[in-house]
Enzyme design. Structure first.
Site, PDB file in Angstrom:
ATOM      1  N   ASP A 284      10.985  14.293 -23.963  1.00  0.00           N
ATOM      2  CA  ASP A 284      11.940  13.276 -23.527  1.00  0.00           C
ATOM      3  C   ASP A 284      12.302  13.586 -22.076  1.00  0.00           C
ATOM      4  O   ASP A 284      12.795  14.678 -21.776  1.00  0.00           O
ATOM      5  CB  ASP A 284      13.194  13.297 -24.404  1.00  0.00           C
ATOM      6  CG  ASP A 284      14.277  12.361 -23.907  1.00  0.00           C
ATOM      7  OD1 ASP A 284      14.029  11.138 -23.874  1.00  0.00           O
ATOM      8  OD2 ASP A 284      15.371  12.849 -23.545  1.00  0.00           O
TER       9      ASP A 284
ATOM     10  N   ASP B 229      14.625  12.972 -18.969  1.00  0.00           N
ATOM     11  CA  ASP B 229      15.982  12.489 -18.678  1.00  0.00           C
ATOM     12  C   ASP B 229      16.276  12.726 -17.193  1.00  0.00           C
ATOM     13  O   ASP B 229      17.101  13.570 -16.833  1.00  0.00           O
ATOM     14  CB  ASP B 229      16.985  13.221 -19.578  1.00  0.00           C
ATOM     15  CG  ASP B 229      18.365  12.598 -19.530  1.00  0.00           C
ATOM     16  OD1 ASP B 229      18.567  11.650 -18.747  1.00  0.00           O
ATOM     17  OD2 ASP B 229      19.253  13.066 -20.256  1.00  0.00           O
TER      18      ASP B 229
ATOM     19  N   GLU C 272      18.058  11.817 -14.071  1.00  0.00           N
ATOM     20  CA  GLU C 272      19.265  11.075 -13.702  1.00  0.00           C
ATOM     21  C   GLU C 272      19.568  11.227 -12.208  1.00  0.00           C
ATOM     22  O   GLU C 272      20.295  12.137 -11.827  1.00  0.00           O
ATOM     23  CB  GLU C 272      20.434  11.559 -14.558  1.00  0.00           C
ATOM     24  CG  GLU C 272      20.196  11.386 -16.063  1.00  0.00           C
ATOM     25  CD  GLU C 272      21.425  11.701 -16.901  1.00  0.00           C
ATOM     26  OE1 GLU C 272      22.553  11.714 -16.364  1.00  0.00           O
ATOM     27  OE2 GLU C 272      21.266  11.950 -18.098  1.00  0.00           O
TER      28      GLU C 272
ATOM     29  N   TYR D 113      26.538   3.355 -22.291  1.00  0.00           N
ATOM     30  CA  TYR D 113      27.925   3.805 -22.433  1.00  0.00           C
ATOM     31  C   TYR D 113      28.441   4.332 -21.098  1.00  0.00           C
ATOM     32  O   TYR D 113      27.716   4.333 -20.093  1.00  0.00           O
ATOM     33  CB  TYR D 113      28.059   4.877 -23.514  1.00  0.00           C
ATOM     34  CG  TYR D 113      26.917   5.872 -23.612  1.00  0.00           C
ATOM     35  CD1 TYR D 113      26.788   6.924 -22.701  1.00  0.00           C
ATOM     36  CD2 TYR D 113      25.969   5.781 -24.623  1.00  0.00           C
ATOM     37  CE1 TYR D 113      25.760   7.846 -22.809  1.00  0.00           C
ATOM     38  CE2 TYR D 113      24.931   6.688 -24.738  1.00  0.00           C
ATOM     39  CZ  TYR D 113      24.829   7.720 -23.828  1.00  0.00           C
ATOM     40  OH  TYR D 113      23.803   8.627 -23.931  1.00  0.00           O
TER      41      TYR D 113
END
Length: 395
Positions: free
Chosen positions: A156, A158, A160, A234
């Site tokens: 995965d 991620d 950012e 979110y």
């Protein structure tokens, strides 16, 4: 002779008919068995994915806490990048955790365990690593070797965020194309590994829910290399600076003068041509607490004095909801729950069973791949996870 010939021809025709009928029965039997086998496989396979993140950076994980039978995927967070290779910042505890994760497959042999690389803290080295073809391949190769070493099921990513500073990270315009090329390099390495180990390996990403993220990536191209896109839908908290708002409203709120919502985020992805079956809707298992300016007459949209931190759902339930000091509210338009304490002038935006029911319905109605949540230990009693399972008809 004529009678005999007629008898012979009749016998031959009868045999042909018998053979044809036998063949038809055989074909129908195969089709029947195949259809029922297919139905059985479909019944055994969960209709949606349920992807949970578990924070390894907090130390040793209590494996008894994890209900693996209620998950399809578990992402271990986080590995770092060092010298263009995968790196464990907390090697002592990470190594123990990664080795023990395999025991979760005793209850759920179909569970996919992934190593998640990056996150908010460990994304600083992505841009440099992804800058050249050789470093992209070297990094992908090291990560896939890591997957094989710990007998994991995939990776995965991620990052950012590509082309954006995130937590003050190195970033450049070239990140837009390099992000796609990095995923391509990973897919190629994973494909090669699949041939060696005879096992399907998974590639996913955690993606920001903003239009800004879409403008700095090539998600339409990138999706070709991905099994799932975990949409971090979110932390919608900066739309109205200085005022309270929901952290993850499903729909726009009539109370607030903004339209930031899960609905808007998903629609932006669909406009980019992202397949619904690739999108996994992220759900926060934590809430944000805020101190309001004294004498606030309204709750949602009230003026803030300061942020008071975050709490996991179990903590919110035990220390706030059960304290009797907070009023529970539902924004029925936004499908968002929140708490307000008139006594302490505090506001809490969080996710609960009611809001999750609506999000799961949205996932089903729009044929999204499933749900993802951050983070497992925030729901120690498994209340939110159970609600997800119940609504998605998983377990």
């Amino acid at each position: 002779m004529k009678t005999l010939s007629g008898t012979i021809f009749q016998d031959v025709n009868n045999k042909k008919l018998l053979i044809r009928n036998t063949f038809r029965v055989a074909i129908l039997s195969v089709l029947f068995l195949g259809t029922n086998t297919f139905k059985a496989n479909c019944l055994n396979k969960p209709p949606h994915v349920v992807i949970g993140y578990i924070a390894g950076y907090d130390g040793l994980i209590d494996m008894n806490m994890i209900k693996s039978e209620k998950l399809t995927h578990l992402n271990y967070a986080f590995a770092n990048i060092k010298n263009n290779r995968i790196n464990l910042k907390n090697a002592a505890t990470d190594t123990v955790n990664l080795k023990k994760l395999g025991t979760l497959k005793i209850k759920n042999p179909d569970l996919k365990i992934l190593i998640s690389i990056g996150g908010w803290t460990f994304s600083n080295n992505f841009s440099d690593m992804a800058l050249a073809d050789t470093s992209r391949k070297a990094f992908a190769r090291s990560a896939v070797a890591f997957v094989e070493k710990y007998k994991l099921d995939g990776v995965d990513i991620d990052w950012e965020f590509p082309g954006l500073p995130g937590a003050g990270n190195i970033h450049r315009p070239e990140d837009k194309q390099n992000f796609t090329l990095l995923l391509k390099a990973f897919k190629e390495e994973l494909n090669d590994a699949e041939k060696r180990i005879k096992k399907k390996l998974v590639l996913t990403i955690a993606a920001d829910c903003s239009k800004d993220f879409l403008e700095h990536t090539e998600m339409y191209k990138a999706q070709a290399y991905l099994d799932y896109i975990d949409l971090m839908a979110y932390d919608f908290l900066n739309e109205l600076p200085g005022k309270t708002c929901h952290q993850a409203p499903l729909f726009p709120s009539k109370t607030l003068n903004n339209n930031n919502s899960v609905l808007k985020s998903v629609q932006e992805y669909l406009k980019e041509g992202i397949l619904p079956g690739k999108i996994v809707l992220g759900i926060p298992f934590y809430g944000h607490l805020y101190q309001l300016k004294s004498g606030a007459r309204s709750v949602v949209g009230a003026e803030l004095k300061s942020a008071a931190g975050t709490k996991g759902f179990t903590d919110i339930q035990d220390s706030l909801i059960n304290s009797g000091k907070f009023q529970y509210h539902k924004d029925r338009t936004a499908k968002a729950a929140y708490l307000f304490s008139p006594q302490n002038q505090q506001f809490v935006t969080f996710e609960d069973e009611w809001s999750i029911r609506h999000k799961c319905k949205y996932v089903k109605d729009h044929r999204l791949a499933g749900v993802m949540f951050w983070e497992y230990s925030n729901d120690e009693k498994g209340i939110l996870l159970q609600e997800i399972n119940r609504k998605l008809k998983f377990r």
